[in-house]
Motif scaffolding. Structure first.
Motif, PDB file in Angstrom:
ATOM      1  N   UNK A   1       0.831  -1.197   0.000  1.00  0.00           N
ATOM      2  CA  UNK A   1       0.000   0.000   0.000  1.00  0.00           C
ATOM      3  C   UNK A   1       0.870   1.253   0.000  1.00  0.00           C
ATOM      4  N   UNK A   2       0.417   2.260  -0.705  1.00  0.00           N
ATOM      5  CA  UNK A   2       1.210   3.469  -0.912  1.00  0.00           C
ATOM      6  C   UNK A   2       1.552   4.166   0.406  1.00  0.00           C
ATOM      7  N   UNK A   3       0.605   4.169   1.354  1.00  0.00           N
ATOM      8  CA  UNK A   3       0.809   4.899   2.611  1.00  0.00           C
ATOM      9  C   UNK A   3       2.001   4.381   3.412  1.00  0.00           C
ATOM     10  N   UNK A   4       2.339   3.132   3.222  1.00  0.00           N
ATOM     11  CA  UNK A   4       3.439   2.537   3.984  1.00  0.00           C
ATOM     12  C   UNK A   4       4.516   1.964   3.060  1.00  0.00           C
ATOM     13  N   UNK A   5       4.668   2.568   1.891  1.00  0.00           N
ATOM     14  CA  UNK A   5       5.606   2.031   0.899  1.00  0.00           C
ATOM     15  C   UNK A   5       7.060   2.155   1.336  1.00  0.00           C
ATOM     16  N   UNK A   6       7.365   3.168   2.135  1.00  0.00           N
ATOM     17  CA  UNK A   6       8.757   3.353   2.543  1.00  0.00           C
ATOM     18  C   UNK A   6       9.648   3.576   1.327  1.00  0.00           C
ATOM     19  N   UNK A   7      10.699   2.778   1.178  1.00  0.00           N
ATOM     20  CA  UNK A   7      11.625   2.933   0.047  1.00  0.00           C
ATOM     21  C   UNK A   7      11.226   2.074  -1.154  1.00  0.00           C
ATOM     22  N   UNK A   8      10.024   1.495  -1.115  1.00  0.00           N
ATOM     23  CA  UNK A   8       9.532   0.713  -2.262  1.00  0.00           C
ATOM     24  C   UNK A   8       8.960   1.693  -3.300  1.00  0.00           C
ATOM     25  N   UNK A   9       9.463   1.714  -4.540  1.00  0.00           N
ATOM     26  CA  UNK A   9       9.015   2.690  -5.545  1.00  0.00           C
ATOM     27  C   UNK A   9       7.503   2.654  -5.777  1.00  0.00           C
ATOM     28  N   UNK A  10       6.857   3.790  -5.544  1.00  0.00           N
ATOM     29  CA  UNK A  10       5.407   3.858  -5.580  1.00  0.00           C
ATOM     30  C   UNK A  10       4.780   3.569  -6.928  1.00  0.00           C
TER      31      UNK A  10
ATOM     32  N   UNK B   1       0.522 -23.743  -1.155  1.00  0.00           N
ATOM     33  CA  UNK B   1       1.717 -24.218  -1.869  1.00  0.00           C
ATOM     34  C   UNK B   1       2.983 -24.186  -1.021  1.00  0.00           C
ATOM     35  N   UNK B   2       2.841 -23.943   0.287  1.00  0.00           N
ATOM     36  CA  UNK B   2       3.978 -24.009   1.187  1.00  0.00           C
ATOM     37  C   UNK B   2       4.901 -22.814   1.164  1.00  0.00           C
ATOM     38  N   UNK B   3       4.410 -21.674   0.664  1.00  0.00           N
ATOM     39  CA  UNK B   3       5.192 -20.434   0.658  1.00  0.00           C
ATOM     40  C   UNK B   3       4.733 -19.564   1.823  1.00  0.00           C
ATOM     41  N   UNK B   4       5.655 -18.993   2.561  1.00  0.00           N
ATOM     42  CA  UNK B   4       5.310 -18.143   3.701  1.00  0.00           C
ATOM     43  C   UNK B   4       4.709 -16.834   3.209  1.00  0.00           C
ATOM     44  N   UNK B   5       3.530 -16.498   3.711  1.00  0.00           N
ATOM     45  CA  UNK B   5       2.894 -15.213   3.430  1.00  0.00           C
ATOM     46  C   UNK B   5       3.179 -14.282   4.602  1.00  0.00           C
ATOM     47  N   UNK B   6       3.857 -13.172   4.321  1.00  0.00           N
ATOM     48  CA  UNK B   6       4.297 -12.253   5.374  1.00  0.00           C
ATOM     49  C   UNK B   6       3.682 -10.884   5.172  1.00  0.00           C
ATOM     50  N   UNK B   7       3.119 -10.320   6.229  1.00  0.00           N
ATOM     51  CA  UNK B   7       2.502  -8.994   6.159  1.00  0.00           C
ATOM     52  C   UNK B   7       3.573  -7.914   6.190  1.00  0.00           C
ATOM     53  N   UNK B   8       3.445  -6.931   5.273  1.00  0.00           N
ATOM     54  CA  UNK B   8       4.488  -5.909   5.167  1.00  0.00           C
ATOM     55  C   UNK B   8       3.983  -4.684   4.431  1.00  0.00           C
ATOM     56  N   UNK B   9       4.638  -3.549   4.671  1.00  0.00           N
ATOM     57  CA  UNK B   9       4.317  -2.292   3.995  1.00  0.00           C
ATOM     58  C   UNK B   9       2.805  -2.138   3.881  1.00  0.00           C
ATOM     59  N   UNK B  10       2.186  -2.165   5.049  1.00  0.00           N
ATOM     60  CA  UNK B  10       0.732  -2.239   5.144  1.00  0.00           C
ATOM     61  C   UNK B  10       0.198  -1.223   6.149  1.00  0.00           C
TER      62      UNK B  10
ATOM     63  N   UNK C   1       7.445   0.271   8.083  1.00  0.00           N
ATOM     64  CA  UNK C   1       6.556   0.101   6.946  1.00  0.00           C
ATOM     65  C   UNK C   1       5.239  -0.555   7.328  1.00  0.00           C
ATOM     66  N   UNK C   2       4.693  -0.180   8.472  1.00  0.00           N
ATOM     67  CA  UNK C   2       3.408  -0.782   8.869  1.00  0.00           C
ATOM     68  C   UNK C   2       2.686   0.085   9.888  1.00  0.00           C
ATOM     69  N   UNK C   3       1.347  -0.090   9.930  1.00  0.00           N
ATOM     70  CA  UNK C   3       0.544   0.557  10.966  1.00  0.00           C
ATOM     71  C   UNK C   3       1.008   0.045  12.319  1.00  0.00           C
ATOM     72  N   UNK C   4       0.969   0.948  13.319  1.00  0.00           N
ATOM     73  CA  UNK C   4       1.714   0.659  14.534  1.00  0.00           C
ATOM     74  C   UNK C   4       0.958   0.285  15.780  1.00  0.00           C
ATOM     75  N   UNK C   5       1.245   0.992  16.880  1.00  0.00           N
ATOM     76  CA  UNK C   5       0.772   0.612  18.211  1.00  0.00           C
ATOM     77  C   UNK C   5      -0.146   1.666  18.818  1.00  0.00           C
TER      78      UNK C   5
ATOM     79  N   UNK D   1      -5.107  -0.097  17.083  1.00  0.00           N
ATOM     80  CA  UNK D   1      -3.961  -0.996  16.919  1.00  0.00           C
ATOM     81  C   UNK D   1      -3.849  -1.482  15.479  1.00  0.00           C
ATOM     82  N   UNK D   2      -2.642  -1.474  14.977  1.00  0.00           N
ATOM     83  CA  UNK D   2      -2.426  -1.844  13.589  1.00  0.00           C
ATOM     84  C   UNK D   2      -1.687  -3.158  13.447  1.00  0.00           C
ATOM     85  N   UNK D   3      -0.982  -3.287  12.330  1.00  0.00           N
ATOM     86  CA  UNK D   3      -0.260  -4.518  12.020  1.00  0.00           C
ATOM     87  C   UNK D   3       0.785  -4.838  13.074  1.00  0.00           C
ATOM     88  N   UNK D   4       1.546  -3.843  13.501  1.00  0.00           N
ATOM     89  CA  UNK D   4       2.588  -4.102  14.497  1.00  0.00           C
ATOM     90  C   UNK D   4       1.993  -4.654  15.783  1.00  0.00           C
ATOM     91  N   UNK D   5       0.875  -4.059  16.228  1.00  0.00           N
ATOM     92  CA  UNK D   5       0.228  -4.525  17.458  1.00  0.00           C
ATOM     93  C   UNK D   5      -0.261  -5.959  17.316  1.00  0.00           C
TER      94      UNK D   5
END
Length: 398
Positions: free
Chosen positions: A147-156, A200-209, A233-237, A242-246
């Motif tokens: 998501x754009x709001x938490x893109x950080x250094x990821x090119x928008x 399919x056995x791939x880890x899904x990880x929450x990020x830049x959210x 790069x995520x909603x906080x505490x 409470x966001x992703x970090x919490x």
């Protein structure tokens, strides 16, 4: 050193056990025995080994062996995974043993899909030509489903919604070696990609959210099991929202990873995460860039200019952009910031990452049957020697 050799009179620090005086028997690229020196007098009569094939550390004080790993690294020593070349991966593999990394997941970043595909093709076809270097075990795809709001250094300009069909193309390009995908839960509103990754056995990880805790809980039920670079790069505490970090800190079914460089996270927040999650659910990463190992200056990150001063890389607008953190420093900092033990730090740096990447059967600890990957360190946190699959890959001063 021969194809069969011994290390003895050395401390081995594993996540489950700390052997003050121990020996290791290495045959080719595997560990055939790792045990206390109390067993040595009997064991040495069961094998035939020449004196020149024995490394004896009885005269060395304050040194110990630990396993090595890194599941989230973009680059080092002038090269980046997104260069999309075999030479770039080779440079990283040759450089990383100097900081105690014996194997790694090559991490991509948000870019045009064709650029990501090119990088993954190189990972998929990568065969470690020399055992005396860190092993590239696969890929960690970080973006572009953010998501754009938490893109950080990821090119928008390359951010987009989750796309299962596109991921299937990438996984095929990588010859099935994608182990982790970082994505924002709100960019996968029906959890289609998240569910497919789990299936399919791939880890899904929450990020830049920017997701709220409730959405993260729903995503976890569909397959999210990890949180990429906690706090960053995520909603906080926030106490009313409470966001992703919490949620990552409170949810027992979500593991976390942290960049413990003193820049990305305040030491007290590292301590908070450690107290809530414990060593069993925490991973140490570097998230390092091509600038790691090089002087201060300006470097490229996905077409963006990154300035490095000291241990802080940042974009022109001040956004922190990855790190230049060596893994041995992450280990040392974690103990300093959180008060955790060396054994716990080893669990977070090696065992947990190997488990998340699905290679715990041969990586993550120093024990019989596993690859002969280990790092000789001292109490000051310096890397003295590193062996990758039974071959010396680094020696301080050489």
């Amino acid at each position: 050193m021969s194809e069969e050799w011994i290390i003895k009179n050395v401390r081995i620090v594993n996540p489950e056990e700390d052997l003050e005086q121990a020996f290791i028997h290495i045959q080719q690229d595997k560990i055939s025995k790792a045990a206390s020196m109390e067993e040595w007098e009997v064991y040495k009569n069961e094998i035939t080994i020449e004196d020149r094939a024995i490394l004896d550390f009885s005269e060395e004080e304050n040194v110990f062996l630990v396993p090595g790993f890194d599941i989230h690294i973009h680059g080092a020593n002038g090269s980046d995974v997104m260069d999309g070349t075999r030479a770039a991966l080779k440079t990283m593999a040759s450089f990383l043993p100097g900081e105690g990394t014996t194997s790694f997941l090559a991490t991509t970043m948000t870019q045009h899909p064709d650029k990501i595909r090119q990088a993954l093709e190189q990972v998929g076809s990568c065969q470690t030509e020399e055992r005396a270097e860190a092993e590239c075990l696969g890929a960690h795809v970080e973006g572009p489903f953010f998501t754009k709001e938490k893109a950080g250094a990821q090119p928008g300009e390359y951010l987009r919604q989750a796309d299962t069909a596109l991921f299937k193309e990438w996984q095929q390009a990588a010859s099935g070696k994608v182990k982790i995908v970082s994505l924002a839960p709100e960019q996968d509103p029906e959890f289609l990609l998240t569910s497919y990754l789990k299936e399919t056995g791939v880890v899904a990880s929450a990020a830049h959210s920017n997701a709220k805790a409730g959405l993260v809980r729903s995503a976890q039920k569909h397959g999210i099991s990890h949180a990429t670079h906690l706090y960053n790069g995520m909603s906080g505490l926030h106490h009313r929202e409470p966001g992703l970090a919490a949620e990552a800190l409170l949810n027992p079914d979500i593991t976390i990873e942290m960049i413990v460089d003193g820049v990305h996270i305040d030491p007290d927040m590292v301590k908070l995460a450690y107290r809530l999650k414990g060593a069993a659910s925490t991973l140490l990463i570097t998230d390092s860039l091509r600038a790691k190992g090089l002087p201060d200056g300006k470097y490229d990150l996905g077409g963006q200019q990154v300035t490095v001063k000291g241990n802080k890389p940042y974009l022109d607008d001040g956004t922190i952009a990855g790190s230049v953190l060596p893994m041995n420093e992450a280990l040392k900092n974690m103990m300093s910031f959180s008060g955790c033990s060396l054994q716990e730090a080893v669990r977070m740096a090696s065992w947990n990452p190997a488990k998340l990447a699905g290679v715990l059967d041969r990586k993550g600890s120093i024990e019989a049957g596993k690859d002969a990957d280990f790092v000789l360190m001292n109490r000051e946190g310096e890397v003295l020697k590193t062996w990758c699959r039974g071959h010396q890959a680094y020696q301080k001063g050489e």
